[in-house]
Design an enzyme around this catalytic site. Structure first.
Site, PDB file in Angstrom:
ATOM      1  CB  THR A   1      -5.214   1.333  -3.689  1.00 13.35           C
ATOM      2  OG1 THR A   1      -4.132   0.434  -3.934  1.00 13.35           O
ATOM      3  CG2 THR A   1      -4.760   2.731  -3.981  1.00 13.35           C
TER       4      THR A   1
ATOM      5  N   GLY B   1       2.421  -3.008  -4.580  1.00 12.29           N
ATOM      6  CA  GLY B   1       3.565  -3.677  -5.184  1.00 12.29           C
ATOM      7  C   GLY B   1       4.255  -4.556  -4.153  1.00 12.29           C
TER       8      GLY B   1
ATOM      9  CD  GLU C   1       0.964   6.109  -4.416  1.00 11.88           C
ATOM     10  OE1 GLU C   1       0.658   7.130  -3.764  1.00 11.88           O
ATOM     11  OE2 GLU C   1       1.212   5.025  -3.892  1.00 11.88           O
TER      12      GLU C   1
END
Lengths: 710, 710
Positions: A166, A205, A458
């Site tokens: 992303t 992350g 997601e």
């Protein structure tokens, strides 16, 4: 209906054991009493939830790995940096030896086991991204040579990965990514670049702090032609954990929850990696700049095969959602058993206070969420089974490609609905704990916050439901539409809505009707001259509603199969006792009539309006009866989830504060009437002194109080 | 329908001004474009919202007081102690001089102004408890002598108060409080005691850290007889801010939000205060131990008169709820105007990305919350007016007592519904911002978290709705019931559901029907032999639903009155432009058909499936049309709320982390393949060096990229 309201709660000084006192709430006996009421053996239900006794044993072994690492309420007093440090320490302590064995091919946890690990995590953090999306992507997209280099090291925790997909300006629309990978043939390298502000990698992350490597998704440009989004391996940090040249890394800042998880940003300026860093299982580029695919892929149907890592992520999130609703339900049900409250406007002064569980609205809110937890857990097992079947190396690539779109739609639907049901359900359970649910030390507050991002991450829930509905509606024949619209509802009584099998049939019918309605809306827009795309956009509300109903249908199907012992791959089916079956059938019907009674959509899909305004009607009445019926099993149903108690004390707060608080002297004190305060404290001292003298009228106020009440 | 999707968003390097670049998202022109589309002048709508130009001026002056104190995203990086310090500093800076004037009787802010101040607070904290519940309770319950001693000092901020009502084991049920105040006649003192664990005062704002005094609610015992709950003044801390003897104070710990607000606990062990510390406006105890009331109260109806402070708290929370939805809607609408996204599964490769505002589901989610914000703001003005009328000193006590119950029910209903609509609505708006809404720096995340406790505090929403419904249902005549049930719905078309006046009439009908249903359910249970109390408990679901509908009816009434310029006390009615009126009538209808479409349509009450997710129903279709219609006004409608932009950058996160992160050396580094990482970084260095040499094939990768695309 539970034990009668005891008088004990009303008499502060009581008259026996386990009564309210300055050091006890006098409630230790309550849960034991509740457990004695249950209609089934808790352990039998636990086996059912796990899929048989052997799996229960395995799950307990896995979940036991973090024993002794519980942070309790302490974690709500830790900084983000402390949380990350603790995550790294604990995670490596648990996983180092397994990682070595995994890297050597001697150990591979199942997907279900990975989800159990996630559920057991005391302080989740970015190693999840390393082992789930990063390693999974390597497994599915790297060539064998690449896997030997990066995959094995990653398994052994010798390099740490992040999954950089992303961007600041691009979430769900992967095709719109702006990051560029331009082939420089002379140097035999890719030039990676984030050319705009909106191209910055945003959210991955582990990227901000933990990772040494990342899989970077970028538009592949070759001799002036764009081949679309591909995955590239990029080393981010050197052996001293310093960012490499051209790589700007940062962390996005504090979030609503999940703060042990660092969320990163990445800016790339002319970063170069070897040609061989393009993940090459399904395509590669030759030194002379040709774009090639393996035979099987080149001749097969055009399907984004690298979506398989996404399917797995979705499946684990569905399972995690079930676990999180279960934990929240456990806290809220136990709290509601122990907590008593006088009824608002009770006419009878001094009437015994009821357990919260015996208030119909509270009972309904609790038990319908218990039913949701079971439904989502069972649906997760079904989805994990389907995804696992797709991972089977014996299935040819073409067959995988054929199955992928339908599974993509189903997994997207379940991911959207399960994370919504978790987010909204946990929040409602938190509110069932009153004000105390707002304290992080309640445990339930953090459950609500830590999971909230799953709703939009997601794949935003609206985007996923729309995509799934578009997929289904395009495949709908005119015959299917008219047959769906012609079929009448067979639900004509309260009893019909208490019968799980009939509800399942009704959900199939409604789902079909909703898709037919959506198809008609799309066709209508097209007839008015809209393009396909505009017609689909115009019918978005109908499409989302249809997909949501398809989701409920799948939850009911999975629940029904488990309750009747007919779920495929259910190793524990033979062990199911009749009592468990009876309770599950009631819970399954409760799930169904609740969905119907609340209008068939979670509050979020209704624009955030709460479902406090529950309608009556057959489904609503059935729900009320089933909740009465299941009242005695409430505590046992949540005990069966087999979690440790999550209550923690609030005492830790003291460590965060100085006395007097910072700012007292500089700001508050100059405003105060200090002389007046001093006068008051002298009076209090005088009063206390008088008490100590023999003339003091009351030796011990608390004894005096008790005497005055006798 | 908004400007056509621009090509700019697709071309990272663009071809003009305000285009995407490494330092710009290229979106500065977007909101200006949106504003040009609006059908009304924003300032006219602002005047309407405030109640006329004079009030707008006054509100801006009040809200301007905190200018320069904006913490921005910095506040999400501050510890609780730092937040409290800053709150104390800023609050005193703003209020010290006003406090002096207020104490001297020269200044008194209106209730509306107090609510504006709360809305404007950059970092709210426990001074709210000091000025709102504490000072309000003194105003309504203290005798004149008592007010001269405590009230004046409190107004001048010379003593700081907390409002100690709720206990660890007792929230909504005030009558169940366990704290004791036993009269010791010889010492002429009250002995205050929290005899059990569950009696500990729990939650009062400011109690843990800030307050010097508290109003403590306790059961008044006199010569062995309990007179029920009364309010007592207690000094908590001395002139050096140290707790007085017998007083144990603490803070409850971190919460989901609102962490600048210290929430306290208080344990009392034999604490003594003078007899005169019983708040004595409505009763007192004589030195010889007689319990006395003033004539007017003793002969009047028995009503808990000290609830008036509660009414005011509720009214300010309704206003605050409207403000918070408004702020969240502003952020989400502006974000959705600026953010573009490719549609999921779009068939056309490379199709221009749409503004999020042009996706029907997103547009509906946004605009229905904008409508909610207006509805709640207008209802708050109505409620504040009603409460203000009750405060009028010319109204006799008996008359106040007569009005109080109905106003109690209405204020409870509005408080419950407004805080629910805010909590659920803000969270849905947050989700409309995708993943970025999860970052605290988005502003919207904290809006969601900071307000969440209002749903359960000062009366849980279920408890309040139940109490209000019980009040109404007990007063319902058999005639009213049958006339409500006989009245048919007049809503027969999409057009009917676009007409605010018809919707209001329909809401009145539905609300009456719901109360009739609830009354029938109660009567039925009684006929089966249930006690009054059990019958009311059994019909709880119906009662809650009826109260919720009554709430929606009030919102519609208030909205309709404002849209038509007929609201009582609307000083700005004459200034309303026809354009504002048209927009407001649409927005009012949107609020109504949204409520109906999301679960209240009459068809859904009759059993079987609700039309909640049937967007093809009349109300759903009306909603869709109104949202299309109001699309052009979306940005202007939120601009009219007149708040500063709330976006903040995320860069501040860096200050929280060390590089490498804490724990890297001790835990992660031993696991890593350091040699492999070093090798990779040497390769990268070599690659960078090669590039600098004249043989480097590409001087500047970003220029190369731009060339390769041209």
């Amino acid at each position: 209906m539970g034990p009668p309201a005891s008088e004990q709660a009303r008499h502060p000084l009581g008259n026996g054991v386990d009564v309210p006192s300055p050091t006890s709430g006098g409630t230790a006996h309550v849960l034991q009493g509740e457990r004695a009421l249950a209609t089934f053996q808790t352990i039998d239900m636990t086996h059912k939830l796990d899929g048989g006794p052997a799996k229960t044993k395995r799950r307990r072994w896995i979940m036991g790995a973090s024993r002794g690492m519980e942070l309790g309420a302490q974690k709500y007093h830790m900084s983000r940096e402390q949380l990350l440090e603790r995550h790294v320490k604990d995670f490596l302590e648990i996983h180092s030896s397994f990682g070595q064995r995994m890297g050597d091919g001697k150990f591979k946890p199942t997907r279900e086991e990975v989800a159990w690990m996630s559920e057991a995590a005391m302080n989740s953090g970015p190693f999840w991204d390393h082992y789930v999306p990063f390693l999974t992507a390597l497994q599915s997209q790297a060539s064998d040579e690449q896997f030997a280099e990066w995959g094995v090291r990653a398994a052994k925790l010798q390099i740490i990965g992040s999954y950089a997909q992303t961007e600041l300006g691009h979430g769900s629309n992967v095709r719109g990514l702006e990051t560029l990978a331009t082939f420089d043939q002379k140097a035999d390298e890719w030039v990676l670049e984030t050319p705009t502000l909106t191209a910055i990698k945003w959210w991955p992350g582990g990227l901000g702090m933990l990772a040494t490597h990342a899989i970077v998704y970028a538009q592949l440009w070759l001799h002036g032609k764009c081949y679309g989004v591909h995955a590239f391996m990029l080393q981010l940090r050197d052996h001293e954990h310093r960012p490499l040249p051209g790589i700007e890394l940062g962390e996005l800042g504090p979030k609503m929850g999940d703060n042990g998880h660092d969320s990163g940003r990445l800016r790339l300026t002319g970063v170069r990696v070897p040609r061989s860093n393009l993940l090459a299982r399904y395509q590669w580029v030759t030194p002379d700049g040709r774009y090639e695919k393996p035979e099987a892929v080149a001749s097969g149907p055009s399907v984004p095969l690298h979506y398989s890592s996404m399917l797995l992520t979705r499946a684990s999130w569905v399972q995690l959602a079930g676990g999180q609703i279960a934990k929240a339900a456990m806290i809220a049900v136990r709290y509601s058993a122990v907590r008593r409250q006088g009824s608002a406007g009770a006419a009878v002064e001094g009437a015994a206070e009821r357990q919260l569980l015996d208030y119909p609205v509270q009972r309904r809110r609790l038990l319908t969420q218990v039913a949701s937890a079971y439904a989502v857990k069972f649906a997760a097992r079904r989805l994990l089974g389907d995804v696992k079947a797709l991972e089977d190396p014996h299935v040819p690539v073409a067959e995988k490609a054929r199955r992928m779109p339908a599974l993509g739609a189903e997994s997207g639907t379940l991911k959207a609905m399960a994370t919504l049901m978790a987010a909204d359900g946990i929040e409602d359970l938190r509110r069932c704990c009153g004000g105390n649910g707002y304290l992080l030390s309640s445990g339930i507050a953090a459950l609500s916050l830590d999971d909230l991002w799953h709703v939009t991450a997601e794949g935003d829930f609206v985007v996923l439901l729309l995509a799934a509905a578009r997929f289904a509606v395009k495949r709908l024949s005119a015959e299917a539409i008219s047959s769906a619209q012609a079929k009448p509802s067979l639900m004509n009584s309260v009893e019909d809505w208490m019968d799980a099998e009939k509800i399942l049939e009704e959900f199939r019918r409604i789902s079909a009707v909703r898709f037919a309605d959506a198809a008609v809306a799309v066709a209508g827009a097209k007839a008015r001259g809209c393009s396909e795309e505009d017609a689909l956009n115009e019918a978005a509300e109908q499409l989302v509603a249809a997909a949501a109903w398809r989701g409920y249908q799948i939850f009911m199907e999975a629940f029904w199969a488990e309750a009747t012992g007919t779920a495929s791959g259910d190793e524990g089916a033979a062990d199911m006792t009749p009592e468990v079956r009876v309770a599950l059938l009631k819970l399954c019907a409760l799930f169904g009539c609740h969905v119907a009674a609340q209008g068939g959509a979670p509050a979020s899909l209704q624009g955030g309006m709460s479902s406090a305004t529950a309608p009556q009607g057959f489904a609503g009445q059935a729900r009320q009866r089933l909740c009465q019926d299941l009242r005695v099993d409430a505590v046992a149903l949540v005990d069966a989830f087999d979690y440790e108690a999550l209550y923690e004390a609030s005492k830790l707060s003291d460590q965060d504060w100085s006395e007097p608080f910072q700012g007292y002297s500089a700001f508050l004190r100059p405003s105060l009437d200090v002389a007046y305060l001093q006068k008051g404290s002298l009076q209090a001292a005088a009063s206390a002194t008088a008490l100590e003298s023999p003339e003091g009228s009351l030796k011990s106020p608390s004894i005096a109080v008790s005497q005055s009440r006798l």
